[in-house]
Every structure is written in structure tokens, then in C-alpha cells.
Write a protein that holds these residues in place. Sequence first.
Motif, PDB file in Angstrom:
ATOM      1  N   THR A 377       0.835  -1.201   0.000  1.00 42.86           N
ATOM      2  CA  THR A 377       0.000   0.000   0.000  1.00 42.86           C
ATOM      3  C   THR A 377       0.874   1.257   0.000  1.00 42.86           C
ATOM      4  OG1 THR A 377      -1.729  -1.198   1.204  1.00 42.86           O
ATOM      5  CG2 THR A 377      -1.866   1.203   1.205  1.00 42.86           C
ATOM      6  N   ASN A 378       1.934   1.244   0.809  1.00 43.42           N
ATOM      7  CA  ASN A 378       2.862   2.385   0.824  1.00 43.42           C
ATOM      8  C   ASN A 378       3.479   2.602  -0.559  1.00 43.42           C
ATOM      9  OD1 ASN A 378       2.457   2.741   3.565  1.00 43.42           O
ATOM     10  ND2 ASN A 378       4.276   1.585   4.161  1.00 43.42           N
ATOM     11  N   PHE A 379       3.857   1.513  -1.215  1.00 38.65           N
ATOM     12  CA  PHE A 379       4.476   1.606  -2.542  1.00 38.65           C
ATOM     13  C   PHE A 379       3.514   2.247  -3.535  1.00 38.65           C
ATOM     14  CE2 PHE A 379       5.228   0.008  -6.809  1.00 38.65           C
ATOM     15  CZ  PHE A 379       6.597   0.159  -6.964  1.00 38.65           C
ATOM     16  N   ILE A 380       2.256   1.803  -3.533  1.00 37.38           N
ATOM     17  CA  ILE A 380       1.261   2.341  -4.461  1.00 37.38           C
ATOM     18  C   ILE A 380       1.012   3.824  -4.182  1.00 37.38           C
ATOM     19  CG2 ILE A 380      -1.149   2.190  -5.202  1.00 37.38           C
ATOM     20  CD1 ILE A 380      -0.939  -0.858  -4.535  1.00 37.38           C
ATOM     21  N   ALA A 381       0.937   4.176  -2.896  1.00 35.60           N
ATOM     22  CA  ALA A 381       0.718   5.583  -2.534  1.00 35.60           C
ATOM     23  C   ALA A 381       1.845   6.462  -3.052  1.00 35.60           C
ATOM     24  CB  ALA A 381       0.583   5.719  -1.020  1.00 35.60           C
ATOM     25  N   GLU A 382       3.087   5.975  -2.901  1.00 31.78           N
ATOM     26  CA  GLU A 382       4.245   6.784  -3.292  1.00 31.78           C
ATOM     27  C   GLU A 382       4.426   6.827  -4.803  1.00 31.78           C
ATOM     28  OE1 GLU A 382       9.116   6.885  -2.656  1.00 31.78           O
ATOM     29  OE2 GLU A 382       7.885   5.435  -1.554  1.00 31.78           O
ATOM     30  N   HIS A 383       4.312   5.676  -5.456  1.00 32.58           N
ATOM     31  CA  HIS A 383       4.684   5.605  -6.871  1.00 32.58           C
ATOM     32  C   HIS A 383       3.515   5.826  -7.827  1.00 32.58           C
ATOM     33  CE1 HIS A 383       8.820   4.209  -6.150  1.00 32.58           C
ATOM     34  NE2 HIS A 383       8.309   3.637  -5.081  1.00 32.58           N
ATOM     35  N   HIS A 384       2.294   5.559  -7.389  1.00 31.01           N
ATOM     36  CA  HIS A 384       1.140   5.754  -8.268  1.00 31.01           C
ATOM     37  C   HIS A 384       0.418   7.055  -7.960  1.00 31.01           C
ATOM     38  CE1 HIS A 384      -2.199   4.908 -10.865  1.00 31.01           C
ATOM     39  NE2 HIS A 384      -3.059   4.771  -9.869  1.00 31.01           N
ATOM     40  N   LEU A 385       0.187   7.295  -6.677  1.00 27.33           N
ATOM     41  CA  LEU A 385      -0.524   8.522  -6.292  1.00 27.33           C
ATOM     42  C   LEU A 385       0.426   9.697  -6.079  1.00 27.33           C
ATOM     43  CD1 LEU A 385      -3.127   7.019  -3.776  1.00 27.33           C
ATOM     44  CD2 LEU A 385      -3.280   7.267  -6.266  1.00 27.33           C
ATOM     45  N   PRO A 388       3.873  11.725  -0.495  1.00 20.49           N
ATOM     46  CA  PRO A 388       5.153  11.615   0.224  1.00 20.49           C
ATOM     47  C   PRO A 388       5.349  10.226   0.814  1.00 20.49           C
ATOM     48  CG  PRO A 388       3.979  13.614   0.845  1.00 20.49           C
ATOM     49  CD  PRO A 388       3.006  12.794   0.055  1.00 20.49           C
ATOM     50  N   ARG A 389       6.601   9.771   0.840  1.00 20.19           N
ATOM     51  CA  ARG A 389       6.900   8.468   1.457  1.00 20.19           C
ATOM     52  C   ARG A 389       6.457   8.478   2.911  1.00 20.19           C
ATOM     53  NH1 ARG A 389      12.362   4.848   1.078  1.00 20.19           N
ATOM     54  NH2 ARG A 389      11.489   4.553  -1.004  1.00 20.19           N
ATOM     55  N   SER A 390       5.797   7.400   3.327  1.00 21.73           N
ATOM     56  CA  SER A 390       5.190   7.359   4.656  1.00 21.73           C
ATOM     57  C   SER A 390       5.995   6.575   5.669  1.00 21.73           C
ATOM     58  CB  SER A 390       3.786   6.758   4.555  1.00 21.73           C
ATOM     59  OG  SER A 390       3.838   5.451   4.009  1.00 21.73           O
ATOM     60  N   TYR A 391       7.179   6.129   5.293  1.00 19.12           N
ATOM     61  CA  TYR A 391       7.991   5.335   6.234  1.00 19.12           C
ATOM     62  C   TYR A 391       9.460   5.724   6.106  1.00 19.12           C
ATOM     63  CZ  TYR A 391       9.035   2.626   2.026  1.00 19.12           C
ATOM     64  OH  TYR A 391       9.428   2.237   0.764  1.00 19.12           O
TER      65      TYR A 391
END
Length: 391
Positions: A377-385, A388-391
Motif C-alpha cells: 500500500t505504501n508503494f502504491i501511494a508513493e509511486h502511483h498517487l 510523500p513516502r510514509s515510512y
Amino acid sequence: MREYSPLPFDQTDDQADLRSMVRSILEQLATPQRLSETDENEAFDEELYAALAESGLVQLEGDLDGTPASHESQAIVLEELGATATSTAVSFVVQYMAVTLLTQHGTPAQRDRFLGPLFEGAHRAAFALTEPGGGTDVARAMKTRATRNADGGWTLNGAKMWISGATDCGFFIVLARTSPIEGSAVGGITMFLVPADAPGITVNEMDTVAIHGLSTCEVGFADVVLGDDAVLGDVDRGFRQVIGTLNGERLNAAAVALGIARGAHDAALDYVRGREAFGRPIGGFQVLQHRLVDEAVKIEAARGLLQRAARVADAGGAAETLSAMAKLAASEAATTATENGMRAMGGSGLSREYPMQRFWRDARLYTFAPLTDEMMTNFIAEHHLVLPRSY
């Protein structure tokens, strides 16, 4: 009443033949009784694996010259295995990972020595990355070390955890730190091909709740001496080379999870059609129907994402986001279908007479492997949406 008919698959004639071949082998060898016995006895089904390998299902379209198998073909094999013999499916994920790494980074001599027997089913690989002190952040936490010897070879020391199939593999692909961390933690790590019978290796099987038909192990390396020809790929670039295969591993994890979801869904349908309460089949109750429809939609949505991602990857396109979405969708389908199945079957779901409890246990693996659903989910948020990186 009209007989239930599964939705058609979007596949070519060759892919339909491949699916039919896998199903034929499973119908002959992966009987319900046999699956129950291997799960109860926590034993790997060597005969089933041999039959699958002899039929070319490890190799598929790949060859020793470095031609890879298609992602779609691997996904078909893994979905069918996941719907029936889930532990064998997990083993195949590991073998496909090894095939990819040897195909992409192996020398001709390494491919002859390791890849040829892998294709034939003469031996299996175990992939040793995760460590006792590091899972998702394994590169930074890696303590396994390989140091240069005076003769140009290497000495390997360290410990790995959660290694699938380590009790009966022919060789390990081991990642070890070969240079200190400088900047990015993913640098300074090298892949090594390590024969399983090399002196200094210890393997202890772990007691796990699921995937009983494939060992899960702790592996120790104490002064294991390796030649320079044990390096797979480039020195200090091994972790980056593994990252390059993660797209395929996500797709393969999604395929197994999709298979588990389908297997659990079919088992639940069989049960609710035959089980009666208050004078009629329980499949006639609205709440069960809604749950079964919900999981059916999730299964078909996951399959659509998986096929789309595999086709993009096979065409050489950027499929990282699609494969992450496919893995998330398939994981959700598997946990939904197995949870609903257990609830539909009530007490029978707890009985080892039925496969539902095995599907329910095995599905949990793909909520965190090869990466957790949260990291996907973090990857999709960062690379698709582009958030900002969340971790």
C-alpha cells in the motif's frame, strides 16, 4: 436448478492447454486424501513435485541460454497449484525466483550446474534473504557476512530465518553483506550460490501454523568456504539485482493467493449447496449469498489485475504498480474467501476432514509475503498517487 458454471478464463489456446495440463496432474496426484495426509504429516509431496517438473512446469518457455518463462505462464501454474496443493505452490514460487535470478545473472557454467537440474526437478533451490533481526528492512539489518579469502574465494557466516524448503533443497541462493553500508543500505550485498551439502551449514525446521507441506527453517552458516565462482551476478550489487525480480515475485504471490481464494470459494459453494438448515440448503440464505458474491467479485477483480500486470510485464512495460495492486487484491480475495468459508461451514470449518481450515491457514502467508500488504500500500501511494513516502 441450473448447474453452476465458473466464468471463462481470458487465455490463449496454449494457455488453456497449460492450465489443463496442470489440472490433469493435480486430479491424479493431489487427491483430497493425499493433500490431507501431507498437511497432517507436514511432508513435502515429492511425487507431485516430480510429476510437475517432469512435465516442464518449472522450465515452461525458459531455457539455459537465458530466455525467461512468461509471467502469464507462471501465474497459470501457480493459480492452479494454489487452488489445490498450496504448499507445492509456495515451493514453485521459490523455484521461479531461483530460475529468474539464474537466467538473468548466472554465467553459462552456473546455469549448466544449477539451472539445468532445477528445470528437470533433480533438485530444488531455497532462497535465503530474511534474517532473525530483519524482515521488511532486511538490507539495513543484514548481519550475514561474506569475506574475501586470500585465494579469491569467500567465507560465509551468519543466520537466515523463515527459509522455505531448506531441509531438502539442493542449493541455496544466499544474500550476504560484502561491503559496509555507505549511503543506501541496499549496496554492498552480494548473492552466492551455496550447495546445501557444503560444510558449515545447519538447518533447523520451525514449527509453523500453515504451509505444512513445505518446511520453514532457520539456516546457519559457520565458516562456509566458497569459491569465487559462487558469486551470482555482481559483487556488492546482489540486493539491487534481487529488487529487479520483485515485480515477478509479487505477481507469483498474487497468483498463489488467487488460487487459494478460488479453492476456498469452490469448497464453500460445495458445502452450502449440500448442507441443510430449517428445511432447505443454507446456500439459500441471503447473508451467505452476499458473502459468496462478495468473494466472487474479489476473485475476478484480482484475476483481472493479475492478467493485466503479467501481460504488461511480459511486453517489457512498467508493471510494478499493477503487480503491487494485483498482490493486494489477491491477498484480500484469499482472506475474504477463507474467512467467509470458515463462517459458512461453522463447526465443519474447524474439522481437518475439510480443506477449508487449510486454505484459511495458508492464506495468511500472503498478507505479509513477499512484502506485507501495508508495504504494498505504501508503494502504491508513493509511486502511483505520488504522495510523500510514509515510512
